[in-house]
Design a protein around this motif. Structure first.
Motif, PDB file in Angstrom:
ATOM      1  N   LYS A   1       2.162 -52.477 -20.440  1.00 10.23           N
ATOM      2  CA  LYS A   1       2.824 -51.522 -19.551  1.00 10.23           C
ATOM      3  C   LYS A   1       2.687 -50.094 -20.091  1.00 10.23           C
ATOM      4  CE  LYS A   1       6.840 -52.805 -17.833  1.00 10.23           C
ATOM      5  NZ  LYS A   1       8.217 -53.382 -17.784  1.00 10.23           N
TER       6      LYS A   1
ATOM      7  N   LYS B   1       0.681 -46.992 -18.313  1.00 12.44           N
ATOM      8  CA  LYS B   1       1.325 -45.686 -18.150  1.00 12.44           C
ATOM      9  C   LYS B   1       0.441 -44.592 -18.717  1.00 12.44           C
ATOM     10  CE  LYS B   1       5.796 -43.399 -18.747  1.00 12.44           C
ATOM     11  NZ  LYS B   1       7.179 -43.548 -19.278  1.00 12.44           N
TER      12      LYS B   1
ATOM     13  N   ARG C   1      -2.143 -43.653 -16.344  1.00 12.85           N
ATOM     14  CA  ARG C   1      -1.578 -43.115 -15.096  1.00 12.85           C
ATOM     15  C   ARG C   1      -1.729 -44.112 -13.943  1.00 12.85           C
ATOM     16  NH1 ARG C   1      -4.338 -38.905 -17.526  1.00 12.85           N
ATOM     17  NH2 ARG C   1      -6.185 -39.300 -16.245  1.00 12.85           N
TER      18      ARG C   1
ATOM     19  N   ASN D   1       0.143 -47.107 -11.626  1.00  9.45           N
ATOM     20  CA  ASN D   1       1.438 -47.584 -11.159  1.00  9.45           C
ATOM     21  C   ASN D   1       1.803 -48.896 -11.853  1.00  9.45           C
ATOM     22  OD1 ASN D   1       3.585 -48.714  -9.631  1.00  9.45           O
ATOM     23  ND2 ASN D   1       2.957 -47.558  -7.828  1.00  9.45           N
TER      24      ASN D   1
ATOM     25  N   ASN E   1       3.745 -51.170 -11.053  1.00 10.37           N
ATOM     26  CA  ASN E   1       3.855 -52.328 -10.158  1.00 10.37           C
ATOM     27  C   ASN E   1       2.566 -53.145 -10.143  1.00 10.37           C
ATOM     28  OD1 ASN E   1       6.496 -51.813  -9.338  1.00 10.37           O
ATOM     29  ND2 ASN E   1       5.852 -50.472  -7.671  1.00 10.37           N
TER      30      ASN E   1
ATOM     31  N   ARG F   1      -6.590 -47.186 -10.512  1.00 14.46           N
ATOM     32  CA  ARG F   1      -6.272 -45.756 -10.447  1.00 14.46           C
ATOM     33  C   ARG F   1      -6.353 -45.256  -9.014  1.00 14.46           C
ATOM     34  NH1 ARG F   1      -3.041 -41.980 -11.475  1.00 14.46           N
ATOM     35  NH2 ARG F   1      -3.890 -39.901 -11.813  1.00 14.46           N
TER      36      ARG F   1
ATOM     37  N   THR G   1      -3.351 -46.429  -7.123  1.00 17.14           N
ATOM     38  CA  THR G   1      -2.213 -45.594  -7.516  1.00 17.14           C
ATOM     39  C   THR G   1      -2.215 -44.272  -6.757  1.00 17.14           C
ATOM     40  OG1 THR G   1      -2.156 -46.572  -9.739  1.00 17.14           O
ATOM     41  CG2 THR G   1      -1.107 -44.424  -9.464  1.00 17.14           C
TER      42      THR G   1
END
Length: 325
Positions: A140, A144, A147, A149, A151, A233, A236
């Motif tokens: 996770k 992050k 960049r 998401n 979920n 990406r 996202t």
């Protein structure tokens, strides 16, 4: 395909001819279950051509879901397990003039094949050996940093510190597991997991390795990229109709993609030599099938979609996309 052969094929498929105007037959679309909004075609909206000189290939033209050659339609039906190989043999014999379709192998339809082994789905128990990525604090954190998401960690797994991406078919069955190490060491950074990695015998196979293909809407433009993180990406940033070639483009991947007759493709491979090679290969096989656009990530100073910093950068790349003549 001649009129008599086409009538016989439709009879085998259980499709009723609504009208025959001498060159085209009107039928209910055989792909309505897949591409039509209400998954049916009660009022026949599909035409299929025939040519008694057998000099032209039959075309299937549906007002609801577009135009495809007959082989593309049969290939989709075959992959969706709606028809068996005997029907494809019939097509080869009558459309391509083969003397004895019974002597043909499956690979003959596609000329050459990179992997003739039978595609075996990943054993369900293997997934139980993998930790879902959403349960891993390290993964996770890694998402992050990239960049992406968080979920989207619900759709992947982790194994030996790396990220495992399930490669599915359009029926959502997992046929491959693609491992990506989080280490910067290039050695053994990417590879497909096999039963031997879990102390088992056998081999999984897959004839079409496009990540995220199970979520594609073929009536809309499709983005092609190289890696799974490029896909994540873009998702996202709001682009969901995107698939990745997983680090290589085989003949089978191309033929499987052709079977969906995509109306528009945005080519977003990396800006290095390998990415240019993939772009050239797609142009070669899809120039006459789809509208093609080339994306240049260098416009915003990055090498691929995974490095995009913002939606504004993506919009700039899209604005500067070039149609490929």
């Amino acid at each position: 395909m001649t009129r008599d052969s086409l009538y016989k094929l439709l009879q085998i498929l259980g499709i009723v001819v609504a009208r025959d105007d001498g060159e085209w037959l009107t039928i209910s679309c055989p792909l309505a279950y897949k591409f039509h909004l209400y998954r049916s075609d009660e009022h026949p909206s599909c035409g299929i051509s025939y040519d008694n000189t057998n000099s032209k290939r039959s075309v299937v033209n549906c007002f609801a879901c577009g135009s495809r050659d007959l082989l593309s339609v049969l290939t989709i039906l075959f992959y969706d397990k709606k028809i068996d190989y005997d029907i494809l043999r019939f097509y080869i014999e009558h459309e391509q003039g083969k003397a004895d379709a019974r002597e043909l192998n499956y690979v003959d339809i596609y000329e050459e094949s990179d992997d003739t082994s039978q595609a075996i789905p990943v054993y369900p128990q293997i997934l139980e050996c993998l930790l879902p990525a959403y349960k891993s604090v390290e993964v996770k954190r890694y998402f992050k940093q990239r960049r992406i998401n968080l979920n989207l960690t619900y759709n992947v797994y982790t194994w030996k510190g790396g990220v495992v991406f399930p490669i599915r078919d359009v029926d959502n069955k997992i046929y491959k597991l693609h491992y990506r190490s989080r280490s910067k060491d290039k050695k053994n950074r990417f590879f497909f997991l096999e039963p031997r990695h879990f102390g088992l015998s056998g081999k999984w196979g897959a004839k079409h390795l496009w990540y995220n293909i199970e979520n594609i809407d073929w009536t809309k433009p499709v983005f092609l990229v190289e890696g799974e993180f490029d896909v994540l990406r873009l998702i996202t940033l709001g682009i969901h109709n995107v698939i990745a070639c997983c680090g290589g483009i085989s003949k089978e991947q191309i033929q499987y993609l052709q079977s969906f007759s995509p109306i528009c493709l945005y080519l977003g491979f990396d800006s290095d030599l390998t990415g240019k090679k993939y772009t050239s290969k797609i142009i070669e096989h899809f120039r006459d099938l789809s509208t093609l656009y080339r994306l240049s990530w260098g416009v915003v100073g990055v090498k691929d979609a995974g490095d995009l910093k913002s939606r504004q950068d993506l919009d700039k790349v899209l604005k500067n996309s070039k149609i490929i003549p």
